[in-house]
Each structure stands twice: as C-alpha cells, then as structure tokens.
Design an enzyme around this catalytic site. Sequence first.
Site, PDB file in Angstrom:
ATOM      1  CB  VAL A 148      45.388  81.435  34.828  1.00 11.56           C
ATOM      2  CG1 VAL A 148      44.328  80.847  36.123  1.00 11.56           C
ATOM      3  CG2 VAL A 148      47.019  81.284  35.264  1.00 11.56           C
ATOM      4  CB  CYS A 149      40.681  80.105  33.667  1.00 17.23           C
ATOM      5  SG  CYS A 149      38.919  79.753  33.817  1.00 17.23           S
ATOM      6  CD  GLN A 150      37.951  85.119  29.457  1.00 16.23           C
ATOM      7  OE1 GLN A 150      38.104  85.499  30.544  1.00 16.23           O
ATOM      8  NE2 GLN A 150      36.726  85.203  28.355  1.00 16.23           N
ATOM      9  N   GLY A 152      44.296  80.907  29.650  1.00 12.82           N
ATOM     10  CA  GLY A 152      44.885  80.110  28.981  1.00 12.82           C
ATOM     11  C   GLY A 152      44.566  79.887  27.291  1.00 12.82           C
ATOM     12  CG  MET A 172      48.653  76.638  35.131  1.00 14.78           C
ATOM     13  SD  MET A 172      49.238  77.370  36.821  1.00 14.78           S
ATOM     14  CE  MET A 172      48.625  76.455  37.896  1.00 14.78           C
TER      15      MET A 172
END
Length: 356
Positions: A148-150, A152, A172
Amino acid sequence: MSGQGGPLQFDPLALAQEAMQFHRRLTQGLRVLGQVGEVDYGATERQEVWRDGKTVLYRFVGEREPTGPALLIVYALVNRPYMVDLQADRSLVRGLLALGLDVYVIDWGYPDRSDRYLTLDDYINRFIDGAVDHLADATGGPVNLLGVCQGGAFSLCYSALHPEKVRNLVTMVTPVDFQTPDNMLSGWVRGLDVDLFVDALGNIPADLMNASYLMLKPFRLNLQKYVGLVDALEDPKAVEDFLRMEKWIFDSPDQAGEAFREFIKQFYQGNAFVNGTARIGDQPVDLGLVDMPVLNIYAEQDHLVPPSASRALAGLVGTDDYTELGFRGGHIGLYVSSRAQREVPAAIQRWLAQRQ
C-alpha cells in the site's frame, strides 16, 4: 449591498434563517458530542505471530476459518496500518476475510531515537523478509504480497530482490514514477535539501509530515471538512466516523531519519524506478525481475499518488501477467468508501483465486 440590484446578490431574511439553523445544529451538536465516547480504529481481532524489535506481524481473525490464500499487507511508514481495517463497515480486511482470504499485516510500530539509523535495507531485507519467511514457513510456500502506497514501493523492491519468495504481488495507490507533472508533493520534495533536513532533525517528526500533507489541499483539509462537520453533528454515528478518521490521521509515527533520507533521495529526487537506479543496501533493484503476476490498483482521484504515477508500472515489470484496475475515489477513499467496500476486496479475491 442589499441584494436586489447590487453587486452582492443575497436575501437578508434567508441569511438570518441560515444563521439560526447553523446555531441550532451547533447546539444539538454539543449534546451529541457529549454522548460520543472514546473512538478507536482497528475493527478486527488480530494475533501477533512474529516480531523483530518494534516491527510486528499480525494475523487477522475472521468469523470463519479461511479457505483461500494467505495475503500479507505491507503498509507505508508514514501512517498506522489500520486504514485497511478502520471500522466494521469500512474495512478492506473484513471484506477480504469474508471472501475466505487469510490476511496478515506488518505493523512498523513507532520509531524512536534508537531507530534513527534504520535504512531501507533494514525495512526491506530484514523486516519484510523476516515476516515473509515466517509466513512462508506457516503456509508452505511463496507468499502473496499486497503493498500500500510507500509499502507498495517497498513490495516492488522486495519482489525484485526476492522473486522466488513472492507468488503474486498486488500494489495499491503505489508511486512508481515519482516525477509526473501532476504530482504536487513530488514538486515540493525535489527541492528539499534532505541531507541538511535529516542531519538537523534526526528522525522526521510526524507533525511535520502531517502538516505537509494537509497543505496539499489547505482549504479542503484545514477548513472545509470542519465546516462540513456541522451538517453532521446531529448524527452520532457520523460524528464517530469523523472523529475516528481524525484520530487515525494524527496518530502518525515519526520517520526513521536514514530511511527517510534514502527514500526521498532515491525515489522522489532520483526517480529510481523509472531511471533504473534503485538500490537497497548494496543490491541493485531491477523491476524487470518482478516476474510474478502483478495486480496494480490505483485511485482515479488520488492527489497524493496520481494515477499516472501508478500506471507507469506497466512498462517496467518483467511479468507477462500484469493487470491494472482503477477505482473511483481518492487515496483514502479506496479503503473507506462504500463503493470501495463493494468492489475492491472482491477484485483482489477474484484475481488471486485465478492464480493459485
């Protein structure tokens, strides 16, 4: 000044009525606020299954035994991971559990001065790798990652360095091209003297990070949402939902100084994925080695990670099995909106089920 022909068109009577309604809502809201108890986030029971220092791997406990694959969620460092399990009716985790998945999450904890010199190598090749090895031993094979975000970006690095340990990769709202023209945060950060910043501060204070994010949309995030709260003050559940989100936003960890320095310099300033210059420790990161199936999910109205920043992944990974899905909503709405609750867990479950 009086409305019928002057430059400012307003009705004094309507203004007075609106002021009375506003006062009534505030009065009622004070009574509602007195009825709202302590709010918290994290709706699903969880069990600690592995630990390394402050980093903990949790397994979520659903209402029934999982029948589908295990999925390890790797969240960003800048917020607590409970956005994926904010409350019972706004929980990506609950949606995945209901569909039979066995869901785990890495909790990074709260770095303090003793963590000042943690590096990206520590986070990726020590903490993520340790959690993956534990999960692989428990489940008998390579793991499914959801970054998720960072988190990811971390998962992409990990998958490139350890492709044999990752069965499937889901990213994501993950930044890949950190220098797209519509990325306001990147524009700010690229001008930062990050060496001076970290050398002066050590760990990066959470309040400073939060202030930076809020200033990306100063009117919306610092004024409009609080004015809008007045319209919800008569609804105890709406007030609880608002306070729960506020609590999550401002319950942010400090950032370990060295890891922050590396991430900013390599990715925001060096655009390392796109330019092929990423390194974790002494190892080069080649996204062409990400040869497992990849599902890349982005939010179509994301102001922190614009869709173009995520979609750049398609041309960089080495897999022939790449799927890209965009969902309506913003960076956080992808986890808490009613539309997301209906669509996102089901999309992940279907994609994984076809690749087990």
